[in-house]
Design a protein around this motif. Structure first.
Motif: not given
Length: 492
Positions: A90-93, A102-105, A114-121, A124-132
């Protein structure tokens, strides 16, 4: 918190602003989402749905309330007092990494797939990195549309959108208004004020009350490095090194918000600059939770009651602060400023500042890695400490950015020559942002401990301070008030 329905309902019915940013309330009968303190009549509990983020509300098909403007709330305090992967993401976003790399970065910075990060977000947050990231772009766009005179096409790219069409579609979807309608609803383009400067954006940064500006701005002004920072006309001003260019910001306390004037060489850096200024001033903290915890100690309670709402002054550049921490070892504040000013003059990048006296960006680790140690007016051991630090920062083997793991960073810093507990913890407190960093050997903290009747030895003092966890960094701010030092007062 959004999973505790009963507590969320009580917060909404009480219109409790303390929970703004902690969760969002979506109303199924209207299709909108609100902050907990929305001034309208609360909906029936059976019509409420609670989400952990604005992005999750948007993904579920809800639109932002036009009355309470939930996108203008302070950020969730969770991301600043946690060091797990979700908080670091979240701090990086917030720092714009998804827009730039991008999400890869994002995943690469955190050491996950990327799959692990998307799953964790999502969990906990109900949205993936692109949506955030999209929700953040929408917030920035609305801010620019309503408070600046920028043409809407320029707003689109300044907010981080790849095209004007995407900008129009996103704003319409999130706010149920076109960008033009948003601007008209806000009264059209703001009129030019008498003191307006071309290219300067005037913004308001919200925070959770209370906020004590004395220690926050007093500390920043008292330790300001000439050329990089200054106190002028009631505002703290400094230069910013940003991903696409540089900027100058002026920050001043006001009733209910911080006045922010930003001048950027590239408008794409706006969201990043705002995020770094909020981090610098610790504006997403929850002062009520912090102060309530510290008040449970009868020795600290009088200090808290005397000036509640103290924040931890942090930094806009973690590497810069680490260098300054080394320069400040075992010397006075004035001497540390002098040493830093010499580095800035010799190795910093010159900039123009039509509104003040700022002259340089603080030198980057790469620039400092090339310096001649013999040119430093420091003891030999301190030169070794500084050159080793900047070498590790420059080659990437030491990472102190918002994505850093606090425990790992502490371990890496401790390995460096000349890094004792004080240096490691002050970097953890102000650069890494650990709210539980503690300075039992600091001279000012020790003097305060003695005057309050707290243990005098570091080990005993640390044991006694366990009751203040996880807010020991804030306890340090209160302990520093025992001495009448310029860091505790707004400059005159």
């Amino acid at each position: 918190m959004h999973t505790d329905t009963e507590s969320c309902v009580r917060a909404v019915q009480a219109k409790d602003a303390r929970f703004d940013g902690w969760f969002y309330t979506a109303v199924v009968t209207t299709g909108i989402y609100c902050r907990p303190s929305c001034p309208v009549v609360p909906p029936k509990p059976r019509n409420m749905r609670f989400f952990p983020s604005a992005a999750a509300c948007q993904q579920a098909g809800f639109r932002a309330c036009k009355r309470c403007r939930p996108d203008t709330t302070p950020g969730s305090p969770q991301w600043n007092h946690r060091a797990d992967a979700v908080a670091r993401a979240m701090r990086l976003i917030g720092d714009g990494i998804v827009d730039r790399e991008g999400v890869t970065g994002l995943a690469d910075r955190l050491g996950y797939s990327t799959r692990q990060i998307e799953r964790q977000l999502l969990a906990e947050l109900g949205a993936g990195p692109l949506a955030l990231a999209r929700a953040q772009r929408a917030r920035t766009a609305r801010l620019l549309v309503e408070t600046t005179r920028l043409p809407l096409a320029d707003v689109a790219f300044a907010a981080g959108f790849a095209s004007v069409r995407t900008f129009n579609d996103t704003v319409r979807e999130v706010y149920a208004l076109t960008p033009g309608e948003l601007r008209a609803r806000a009264g059209g383009r703001p009129p030019k004020s008498a003191d307006a400067t071309p290219g300067v954006l005037a913004l308001r940064l919200p925070y959770r009350a209370p906020l004590n500006p004395g220690n926050l701005f007093g500390h920043l002004a008292a330790t300001a490095v000439p050329g990089v920072e200054e106190w002028r006309d009631g505002a703290y001003r400094r230069t910013l090194r940003l991903p696409h260019g540089h900027g100058v910001v002026a920050l001043a306390p006001a009733e209910g918000h911080i006045r922010c004037r930003l001048s950027l060489t590239d408008q794409r850096d706006l969201a990043v600059a705002i995020a770094r200024c909020r981090r610098l001033l610790d504006l997403d903290a929850d002062p009520v939770a912090v102060d309530d915890q510290l008040r449970t100690d009868p020795l600290l309670a009088p200090l808290v009651d005397k000036g509640p709402g103290r924040r931890v002054p942090r930094t806009v550049d973690e590497a810069e602060f680490a260098v300054r921490a080394v320069l400040g070892q075992q010397v006075s504040t004035a001497a540390a400023r002098t040493h830093a000013a010499r580095l800035v003059t010799a190795h910093g990048e010159a900039i123009d500042d039509p509104e003040g006296g700022l002259t340089h960006l603080f030198p980057s680790p790469a620039a400092l890695a090339a310096l001649d140690p013999a040119s430093l007016a420091l003891p030999h051991s301190r030169r070794t400490t500084l050159t080793t630090l900047v070498g590790r920062l420059a080659d990437g083997s030491l990472r102190l950015g918002v994505e850093g793991d606090w425990a790992e960073a502490r371990a890496r810093l401790t390995e460096l020559p000349g890094f004792g507990p004080w240096t490691v913890e002050v970097i953890a407190m102000r650069a890494l942002g650990d709210p539980d960093a503690f300075l039992p050997t600091d001279l000012g903290v020790r003097r305060a401990a003695e005057s309050l009747g707290l243990p005098s030895t570091p080990a005993a003092f640390t044991a006694r301070a366990a009751a203040w966890r996880p807010w020991r960094a804030y306890a340090v701010q209160y302990l520093w008030t025992v001495d009448d030092h310029p860091i505790n007062h707004l400059p005159s």
